[in-house]
Design a protein around this motif. Sequence first.
Motif, PDB file in Angstrom:
ATOM      1  N   SER A  61       0.722  -1.219  -0.119  1.00 13.45           N
ATOM      2  CA  SER A  61      -0.097   0.133  -0.004  1.00 13.45           C
ATOM      3  C   SER A  61       0.895   1.201  -0.037  1.00 13.45           C
ATOM      4  N   ASP A  62       2.032   1.265   0.480  1.00 12.21           N
ATOM      5  CA  ASP A  62       2.910   2.450   0.467  1.00 12.21           C
ATOM      6  C   ASP A  62       3.496   2.707  -0.777  1.00 12.21           C
ATOM      7  N   TYR A  63       3.370   1.745  -1.696  1.00 11.93           N
ATOM      8  CA  TYR A  63       3.859   2.045  -3.182  1.00 11.93           C
ATOM      9  C   TYR A  63       2.595   2.028  -4.106  1.00 11.93           C
ATOM     10  N   PHE A  64       1.351   2.073  -3.761  1.00 13.78           N
ATOM     11  CA  PHE A  64       0.358   2.081  -4.694  1.00 13.78           C
ATOM     12  C   PHE A  64       0.382   3.160  -5.603  1.00 13.78           C
ATOM     13  N   TRP A  65       0.848   4.512  -5.095  1.00 14.76           N
ATOM     14  CA  TRP A  65       0.826   5.397  -5.984  1.00 14.76           C
ATOM     15  C   TRP A  65       1.976   5.481  -7.004  1.00 14.76           C
ATOM     16  N   LEU A  66       3.094   4.614  -6.873  1.00 15.40           N
ATOM     17  CA  LEU A  66       4.007   4.251  -7.847  1.00 15.40           C
ATOM     18  C   LEU A  66       3.378   3.299  -9.065  1.00 15.40           C
ATOM     19  N   TYR A  67       2.775   2.441  -8.457  1.00 14.65           N
ATOM     20  CA  TYR A  67       1.819   1.503  -9.381  1.00 14.65           C
ATOM     21  C   TYR A  67       0.965   2.189 -10.166  1.00 14.65           C
ATOM     22  N   ASP A  68       0.247   3.146  -9.573  1.00 15.64           N
ATOM     23  CA  ASP A  68      -0.665   3.950 -10.566  1.00 15.64           C
ATOM     24  C   ASP A  68      -0.164   4.667 -11.404  1.00 15.64           C
ATOM     25  N   VAL A  70       2.841   4.471 -12.830  1.00 16.43           N
ATOM     26  CA  VAL A  70       3.339   3.574 -14.200  1.00 16.43           C
ATOM     27  C   VAL A  70       2.263   3.119 -14.742  1.00 16.43           C
ATOM     28  N   SER A  71       1.141   2.943 -14.275  1.00 20.63           N
ATOM     29  CA  SER A  71      -0.096   2.227 -15.047  1.00 20.63           C
ATOM     30  C   SER A  71      -0.542   3.281 -15.946  1.00 20.63           C
ATOM     31  N   ASN A  72      -0.757   4.560 -15.262  1.00 20.44           N
ATOM     32  CA  ASN A  72      -1.325   5.488 -15.975  1.00 20.44           C
ATOM     33  C   ASN A  72      -0.500   5.971 -17.208  1.00 20.44           C
ATOM     34  N   LEU A  73       0.930   6.195 -17.103  1.00 23.99           N
ATOM     35  CA  LEU A  73       1.658   6.062 -18.276  1.00 23.99           C
ATOM     36  C   LEU A  73       1.695   5.240 -19.269  1.00 23.99           C
ATOM     37  N   LYS A  76      -1.452   5.838 -21.187  1.00 26.46           N
ATOM     38  CA  LYS A  76      -1.193   6.686 -22.072  1.00 26.46           C
ATOM     39  C   LYS A  76      -0.634   6.227 -23.369  1.00 26.46           C
ATOM     40  N   ALA A  77       0.349   5.569 -23.197  1.00 20.99           N
ATOM     41  CA  ALA A  77       1.321   5.310 -24.457  1.00 20.99           C
ATOM     42  C   ALA A  77       0.628   3.716 -25.079  1.00 20.99           C
ATOM     43  N   ASN A  78      -0.550   3.384 -24.656  1.00 21.88           N
ATOM     44  CA  ASN A  78      -1.256   2.369 -25.215  1.00 21.88           C
ATOM     45  C   ASN A  78      -0.381   1.183 -25.300  1.00 21.88           C
ATOM     46  N   ILE A  79       0.071   1.025 -24.044  1.00 15.35           N
ATOM     47  CA  ILE A  79       0.734  -0.336 -23.821  1.00 15.35           C
ATOM     48  C   ILE A  79       0.492  -1.077 -22.795  1.00 15.35           C
ATOM     49  N   PRO A  80       0.641  -2.536 -22.671  1.00 17.67           N
ATOM     50  CA  PRO A  80       0.436  -3.197 -21.234  1.00 17.67           C
ATOM     51  C   PRO A  80       1.259  -2.448 -20.148  1.00 17.67           C
ATOM     52  N   THR A  81       0.557  -2.519 -18.853  1.00 13.24           N
ATOM     53  CA  THR A  81       1.155  -2.257 -17.746  1.00 13.24           C
ATOM     54  C   THR A  81       2.394  -3.393 -17.584  1.00 13.24           C
ATOM     55  N   PRO A  82       3.515  -2.833 -17.332  1.00 13.64           N
ATOM     56  CA  PRO A  82       4.563  -3.720 -17.001  1.00 13.64           C
ATOM     57  C   PRO A  82       4.625  -4.097 -15.487  1.00 13.64           C
ATOM     58  N   GLU A  83       5.329  -4.977 -15.062  1.00 14.95           N
ATOM     59  CA  GLU A  83       5.468  -5.363 -13.655  1.00 14.95           C
ATOM     60  C   GLU A  83       6.162  -3.908 -13.266  1.00 14.95           C
ATOM     61  N   ILE A  84       5.805  -3.562 -11.875  1.00 10.58           N
ATOM     62  CA  ILE A  84       6.472  -2.674 -11.496  1.00 10.58           C
ATOM     63  C   ILE A  84       7.079  -2.874 -10.060  1.00 10.58           C
TER      64      ILE A  84
END
Length: 127
Positions: A61-68, A70-73, A76-84
């Motif tokens: 939960s401390d890193y949900f902001w980081l996941y969100d 990268v997921s948003n980026l 926007k780039a129209n690519i699958p979300t990588p492992e973060i």
Amino acid sequence: MSWTIIVLITLCISVIPTGFGILLVPLIGLVGAIIGLPFSQWLVKRAHNVSVITRDNPEHSDYFWLYDLVSNLAQKANIPTPEIGIYESLDMNAFASGATPNSSVVAFSTALIEKITISEIEAIAAL
């Protein structure tokens, strides 16, 4: 040690005046890339002891902001979300690795996360 031997052998072959070395050196590099690329995601996660962040794991939960972020980026780039992931390091660093967008990882060092702003991390992740 083994990579040193491979590099030395390759350098020795490259100085052979017949021209065979000129063809063999790039061929060895190409074969190494073809063999290594599919395993790059696994190798870098293991080499840096990367902890993969998942949105459904409350321990992250401390890193949900980081996941969100990268997921948003990725969206926007129209690519699958990588492992973060994150990894322990005193060096400010981040990297991405993987053979395809579907098998990739983006990892950030703890020092990077602690020492710079979220907008700066977003700029780094966007690269």
